[in-house]
Design an enzyme around this catalytic site. Structure first.
Site, PDB file in Angstrom:
ATOM      1  N   GLY A 263       0.747  -1.308  -0.107  1.00 51.12           N
ATOM      2  CA  GLY A 263       0.008   0.019  -0.102  1.00 51.12           C
ATOM      3  C   GLY A 263       0.744   1.515  -0.027  1.00 51.12           C
ATOM      4  NE  ARG A 340      -8.142   0.429  -9.927  1.00 54.78           N
ATOM      5  CZ  ARG A 340      -7.428  -0.406  -9.103  1.00 54.78           C
ATOM      6  NH1 ARG A 340      -6.003   0.114  -8.847  1.00 54.78           N
ATOM      7  NH2 ARG A 340      -7.836  -1.161  -8.625  1.00 54.78           N
ATOM      8  CB  CYS A 376     -16.534   2.764 -30.257  1.00 55.62           C
ATOM      9  SG  CYS A 376     -15.517   2.551 -31.558  1.00 55.62           S
TER      10      CYS A 376
HETATM   11  C1  LIG Z   1      -3.679  -5.194  -3.682  1.00 50.54           C
HETATM   12  C2  LIG Z   1      -3.088  -5.676  -2.515  1.00 50.54           C
HETATM   13  C3  LIG Z   1      -1.656  -5.520  -2.098  1.00 50.54           C
HETATM   14  C4  LIG Z   1      -0.928  -4.548  -2.863  1.00 50.54           C
HETATM   15  O1  LIG Z   1      -1.271  -3.229  -2.741  1.00 50.54           O
HETATM   16  P1  LIG Z   1      -0.422  -2.222  -3.341  1.00 50.54           P
HETATM   17  O2  LIG Z   1      -1.072  -0.628  -3.096  1.00 50.54           O
HETATM   18  O3  LIG Z   1      -0.383  -2.637  -4.690  1.00 50.54           O
HETATM   19  O4  LIG Z   1       0.867  -1.934  -2.664  1.00 50.54           O
HETATM   20  C5  LIG Z   1      -1.175  -5.968  -1.004  1.00 50.54           C
HETATM   21  N1  LIG Z   1      -1.956  -6.937  -0.203  1.00 50.54           N
HETATM   22  C6  LIG Z   1      -3.205  -7.234  -0.571  1.00 50.54           C
HETATM   23  C7  LIG Z   1      -3.954  -8.180   0.359  1.00 50.54           C
HETATM   24  C8  LIG Z   1      -3.829  -6.705  -1.783  1.00 50.54           C
HETATM   25  O5  LIG Z   1      -4.964  -7.048  -1.764  1.00 50.54           O
END
Ligand SMILES: *Cc1c(COP(=O)(O)O)cnc(C)c1O
Length: 459
Positions: A263, A340, A376
């Site tokens: 994250g 996105r 499209c």
């Molecule tokens: C998507 C996800 C990640 C990675 O998240 P990032 O924001 O890409 O670093 C890690 N663990 C779980 C469980 C996820 O669903």
């Protein structure tokens, strides 16, 4: 000499990354990977492999510097961010494992040669068959919910030996949302994990561990893009506190490993790698200093922060027009690559860079232009009113920061093919060497995936 080479390769240096990108664009045109006319493909995706290696090294060293030597750490790359076998292999070569969340992702990790001990299975909807396969392979599993835990109980009870897989439970610390609701995993009502602050949940969790000596891990992934570091760190602090509570109740160090998820947000506004992994580690140390005392092994699951800055889309400008006084460039890069951004442009703005037909940065006074994709529907725009040198047919646009969740998460609208992905590295002679990581999807493959072998099936 060695010092100079290191400097030229340093991807955290924004200027170095920009210079390397310009060279790669010019080389991609010179080598016919993409071009302003039909003698070359109209669209290609590039991955900076030196940059990926450097990000993997930055992650590894940020944690290694903060932990006592010998503390077990697995950095498991979140496969969904870039599900390409050569990418997983590159990361494995740099010492990383894989976090997988579907049978497809597990198959990719295995195809890349990533072993069970370096693989972690998460996902909110694992079938009984997936769980049984994971335990047979010895892959680490994080259970999402109480019902999944009951399935694991049955599998463990049916087995003559204790599970080889490390098993944990995913916690939702319910610490709150970031700026992007769809990516906020730790809200009061998030679909992920066992909600820690719901009435009775904490006591239930402690009991669940005491009743199951084979539960040895705790997992959380408390944010992604848009979640500030202190909020992510607060979720990890909650995880650590729960582990301490469980271990105190058990009278032993039953929970030996904390899986703290991924994250780390990515900066989409410039070439700077901010925030850095060191800042993430510093935020965790501030929130939960004991996390780094070596008493727990750690698993991380970073995705976006390892790959995003190292991906580049290059598209020919096929046509230009002016409509309602707004210049529009019609390109081949749209919703299929930047889903996105097209559907939620405010949350996912992307930079656009202009190059001429030879792949040299385009000069000229900035003019507000719309950058449109090939699909499209009217909303297929990568950018609106973007100030760029006025584009002409045969020019190229480049879309940086697209190495995670963009071209690696293709959206099959309009049967647009998945474009080729080439990795590139800078050679010591100052050149660029490309390696094909994924060929362009052929028309035959598109037809085959669309039931082309059974045209009469519905007659
Ligand atoms: C998507 C996800 C990640 C990675 O998240 P990032 O924001 O890409 O670093 C890690 N663990 C779980 C469980 C996820 O669903």
């Amino acid at each position: 000499m060695a010092g100079m080479a290191t400097e030229a390769h340093a991807p955290t240096d924004a200027q170095g990354a920009a210079a390397r990108r310009d060279r790669a664009v010019r080389a991609a045109v010179a080598q016919g990977l993409v071009g302003g006319t039909d003698t070359a493909p109209p669209l290609v995706c590039l991955l900076d492999t030196d940059g990926i290696r450097a990000s993997a090294a930055a992650l590894t060293s940020a944690f290694a510097a903060a932990l006592p030597p010998g503390t077990p750490v697995l950095h498991a790359f979140a496969v969904k961010a870039a599900p390409l076998v050569p990418v997983l292999r590159l990361l494995a070569d740099a010492g990383l494992g894989c976090e997988v969340a579907s049978p497809g992702e597990l198959a990719l990790a295995r195809a890349a040669g990533v072993g069970p001990l370096r693989t972690v299975l998460d996902s909110p909807a694992k079938t009984a068959a997936e769980l049984s396969e994971a335990l047979a392979l010895g892959i680490a599993v994080n259970a999402d919910n109480r019902q999944e835990l009951e399935r694991l109980d049955a599998l463990v009870a049916a087995s003559a030996t204790p599970p080889a897989s490390p098993i944990g439970i995913r916690i939702n610390p319910q610490t709150g949302a970031g700026t992007i609701d769809a990516l906020s995993t730790a809200t009061a009502t998030s679909k992920f994990g066992v909600p820690l602050r719901d009435p009775g949940a904490r006591a239930w969790l402690v009991r669940a561990y005491l009743d199951r000596p084979w539960l040895t891990r705790l997992h959380t992934h408390s944010g992604s893009q848009g979640v500030p570091l202190p909020l992510i760190a607060e979720g990890v602090r909650e995880l650590h506190a729960l582990a301490e509570e469980i271990n105190a109740a058990a009278g032993r160090r039953q929970v030996d490993t904390l899986d703290i998820g991924g994250g780390l947000p990515v900066n989409f506004a410039s070439d700077a790698h901010t925030p850095a992994y060191e800042e993430y580690v510093a935020a965790l140390r501030a929130a939960a200093p004991a996390l780094f005392d070596g008493s727990y092994g750690l698993v991380t699951e970073f995705g976006r922060s390892l790959l995003a800055k190292h991906g580049l889309v290059l598209s020919r400008v096929e046509y230009t027009k002016t409509t309602g006084a707004r210049p529009i460039a019609l390109t081949h890069a749209g919703v299929q690559l930047a889903t996105r951004t097209v559907y939620a442009p405010a949350a996912w703005p992307l930079r656009i860079l202009a190059y001429d037909a030879k792949g040299a940065p385009k000069e000229g006074d900035p003019v507000a232009q719309d950058i449109a994709g090939p699909a499209c529907f009217a909303g297929d725009l990568l950018a609106t009113a973007r100030e760029l040198p006025r584009l002409s047919p045969g020019d190229l646009i480049a879309v940086p920061d697209t190495g995670a969740y963009f071209f690696t998460a293709h959206y099959g609208y309009n049967s647009l093919p998945r474009p080729a992905v080439h990795g590139f590295t800078a050679t010591p002679q100052g050149g660029i060497r490309f390696a094909l990581a994924r060929p362009e999807q052929s028309l035959a493959a598109i037809v085959a995936e669309a039931g082309g072998d059974r045209p009469d099936a519905l007659l």
